[in-house]
Design a protein around this motif. Sequence first.
Motif, short mmCIF file in Angstrom:
data_model
loop_
_atom_site.label_atom_id
_atom_site.label_comp_id
_atom_site.label_asym_id
_atom_site.label_seq_id
_atom_site.Cartn_x
_atom_site.Cartn_y
_atom_site.Cartn_z
N ASP A 727 0.99 -1.23 0.03
CA ASP A 727 0.02 0.06 -0.07
C ASP A 727 0.90 1.61 -0.03
O ASP A 727 0.26 2.43 0.16
N ASP A 728 2.07 1.07 -0.14
CA ASP A 728 3.10 2.23 -0.22
C ASP A 728 4.13 1.61 -0.95
O ASP A 728 5.36 2.12 -0.41
N ALA A 729 4.07 1.40 -2.29
CA ALA A 729 5.00 1.05 -3.10
C ALA A 729 5.96 2.19 -3.76
O ALA A 729 5.53 3.22 -3.72
N ALA A 730 7.11 1.70 -3.99
CA ALA A 730 8.26 2.70 -4.54
C ALA A 730 8.01 2.81 -6.03
O ALA A 730 7.48 1.71 -6.63
N THR A 731 8.44 3.80 -6.96
CA THR A 731 8.39 4.16 -8.13
C THR A 731 9.55 3.63 -9.03
O THR A 731 9.68 3.45 -10.03
N THR A 732 10.54 3.01 -8.17
CA THR A 732 11.68 2.61 -8.82
C THR A 732 12.01 1.15 -7.98
O THR A 732 11.71 0.85 -7.06
N ALA A 733 12.65 0.29 -8.96
CA ALA A 733 13.22 -1.04 -8.52
C ALA A 733 14.44 -0.92 -7.52
O ALA A 733 14.92 -1.88 -7.13
N ASP A 734 14.98 0.18 -7.71
CA ASP A 734 16.48 0.32 -6.73
C ASP A 734 16.11 0.87 -5.49
O ASP A 734 16.19 2.02 -4.98
#
Length: 762
Positions: A727-734
Amino acid sequence: MMRHKKSLLALALITAFSMTACSDGEDGKNGENGENGENGENGLPAGSFTEHVATAADFKLTLNPNDIVVVGSEPFALKFSVTGKTEQGKEVPFMGLDKIAIYVTNQYENTAEGGAPYLWQNNAVANDAGYSMYCTPEGKTISWGNEVNACTLVEDTENPGTYTGTWEHDGTAPIVLADGNANNLHRVMVRSYNVTDFSGSGISDKLLSMPIDFIPATGELAVSMKDAVSNEACIKCHASLDGFAEDDSRIANVHAHHNYQEVDNCIACHNPAIAADQNDPDKGYNPNWNAMIHTIHAGHHLDLQGEAKEEFGEVGFPDELHECTACHDNGMQWQENIYAEACVSCHTNIDFETGDNHAGIIPGGDEACILCHGSGSLSPAVAHQVGQREEAQGNFVIDIQSVEVQDSTTADMSNLVVTSKVTMNGEALDATTYAEITDYMTNANRPFLLGKLNPETGAIAHGYGSDGLFRPAFTGGTLADGGMLTVSQEFATALLEGPIYATAEVQLCASQTKIVKCDSDAYQLAVANTAETKYFNLTDANADPVMTRITDPERTTVSEAKCNACHGNLTHIKGSHGVTEFSQCVVCHSENKGSVPSYHPTVTYKTDDVDADGNAIWAEVPGLTFANRDLVTVAHRFHNARWDDTPLVYRDAEGTLHGYPAPEADCHACHKEDSTLFAADGGLTSGKRAIETDAGFISPVAESCRSCHVKESALAHFKSNGAYVQDDAATTADLPIESCATCHAEGKTYGVDVVHNGSAAH
C-alpha cells in the motif's frame, strides 16, 4: 516468688556489669575443639542432571528388552533410563519423573481366512483393562476422574536417570498376558507426564519413548512383519521432531491426539480390536490402522460419509495417490499382502457383495485376491504405475540446440527460431507422429518457454506477457530427419537481444512408462517433457552465458529435492503446465509482474457456518490482498493458507492452520539446512532486492514475511524498518535494503534460526 525474680535480675545485672566494666584480668584460654561431625552425602554436581527440558525433542527415554517382563507367569518388570538436555544443550540424566503410561502390543500370525497375515494385539485390551498401564511412585493415580491402581515407579538414586517399575497389587499387571506367547514379537512404548520446561510450563508435545520390538522368550530385538511404512516416510511431509538429529525418527506434526510421534505408536490402539465396517454410514471408515491411514490421506478424493467426511474430507495428499511407495518404503508387504480391508479403504466404491466397480467379480474371500492381483497387470505396482513417472518423463525429451534471430518481412519484427532434437519413447520423433502430436498432449497450447535475463543479476527481466517472455508453439514447426524440430515466431526486434533462457513446458499422456495418445477412459499419467533449461545470447553468441538466479545453488536456499520429498514431483502440482524444475516455474512466477500481478489476490477462510447442503461457507479476510506472483511469496502464501478458492491448505475462523503437514514455523521443511536466508549486506542471499506490483515496487524480505505475518502491527513493523509495502510502493526497483537482518539474520538473538527454528520442536 516476686522477690526471687528480683534477686535473679540483680544478680544478672551485677554479673554483666562485672564482665564488661570491672575486670582487668587475663582472658581465659579457649577450650579444646570438639570432634567433627559426620560428613553429609555429596549432592550431584550442578549441570550433571536436569529436571526440565525445553522441548519434547530434548527428552529421550530408552528401554532395554532384558529388563522387561510383559508376558507369562513372572511378575511384571520394567527398567529404563531417561536423558534430557540442559539449557546449555548438554545431554544429561533426567531426574524427578513421577508418572508414565506403558503400552504393550504383540504381533501374532493370523490363522483366519481373511485379513493381513500378521495382526497386532494390545495386551491391556486383551485383558479388558483399557489401552495402557500407569506407573507412579505411590502405585496409584487418577484416570478420567477415578483412582486406579498403578505400577510402582522407583528412581534409582545410585544411577541418576534410571527407573524401575513393579506391580505391587494383587493379580497380574494389566499389560501382562499371562497366557501369551513369549515367542511373539512384543512392542513396548512409554509415555511420560508432568514434565515441564525451564520456566515451569508444561511441554506442549507428547513425551514418548521410541518403541522397542523384541522377543520376550530370548530378549532379542526383532523386526516387525507388518511395518511397511517407516517413520522416515512420514517425516518427509510431517517433519522430524528433532530436525537435525540423525538418530531421531520421531515425527513432528501428526495432528491426531496431539501427535503420537511414530508409526509404531499408532498401532497400540488402532488394531483389529477396534476394527469396524468401512461402510458404516455413521462412522464411514475403519479405524484399524492399515485401513484408516489410507482413508485419511485419500480423504479429499473420496466420497466419504459420517465421521470420515467430517474428519478426513478436506485432507489432500500432497504426493500422487497412485504412488504407493511414497509411504510404503519398508519392504514389499504392500504388494505381497493383498486383502480387501486395506484396498477398500481407498477404493471405497467397490462392493464385494454385488461386484459393483469390481468388474462384476464377487470374490469368495481374501484368499481370492492374490489370484488376480498377485502379479501381472493387476498387481498393485503395475496397476498403479508405481514409480513409472520418472521413466515415462524421460521418454519425451526436447533437447534445445540453438536459438537464433532471423529477419522477417514485417516491419520492426524478427523471427525467433528455435531448433531442438526431439525423441519419443527412445527414438527420434518422426513426421507422422509429430503431425498428430496434439493427440499425445494433455494441453495442445503448451509451448516452448524463452525469455530475457538481466545481464547483471540473472533475474528474469520481464514476467508474464509479451514484453520479454517468448512462447513459440511446440506444434506447427518443421521436422527434419533425426527428430530435428524447428519452430519460429515473430516478436518485436527490439526485444530480441541479449541473454535469454530456453526451455519447454509440453505435457503428455503416458501409460506403463510409454508416451501414448491421450484416452480419457484409460488410467494414464500426465508427464512433463524433459527439457533442460539452456542459455543463449541473441546479441553475442560467444558471450558467457547468464543463468537464472534460481539455478545458482549459492543463491538459492530451496531446492526441487526439498519440494519433491513431500510432493513427489512438481508436475502434478502445477496441473497441465508440464514443469519439473524451478527454472521453469520462475518464467511466470518472477519478481517482475509482467501483465498479470496475481491470480489469487484475496485471502479466504473457512467460517463456522454451512450452507443448506451442509457444505462449508468461506469468507474473505477483509483488507488482506496480494499483488504479485513471485515464486517465493506465492510458495509461502499457499503453504500458510493466505490464499483463496477454498484450498486444501486453509485457515478456520479462529485462524488455525489446517492441511499443511509440517510445523508452521519449521523453515527447513522447505529451505536447505546448510543455507542462510540473509546475505552479508542484509539483503536476501538470492540477490533479489525488489518485487514488482501494479502499484510499483516493494521490498522482498518484508513481502516474504507478510506471507505469514499479516496483522496490521506486523505491517507497521515492516514499514518502520525501511520496507516498501504493497500500500506504499516505490516508483523504482532500486530500493534500499530493509533493516530486517539487524535483528533477524541467522545468529542474532531474534534470528530466523531461533524464532523459526529448523528443529520442528521449537
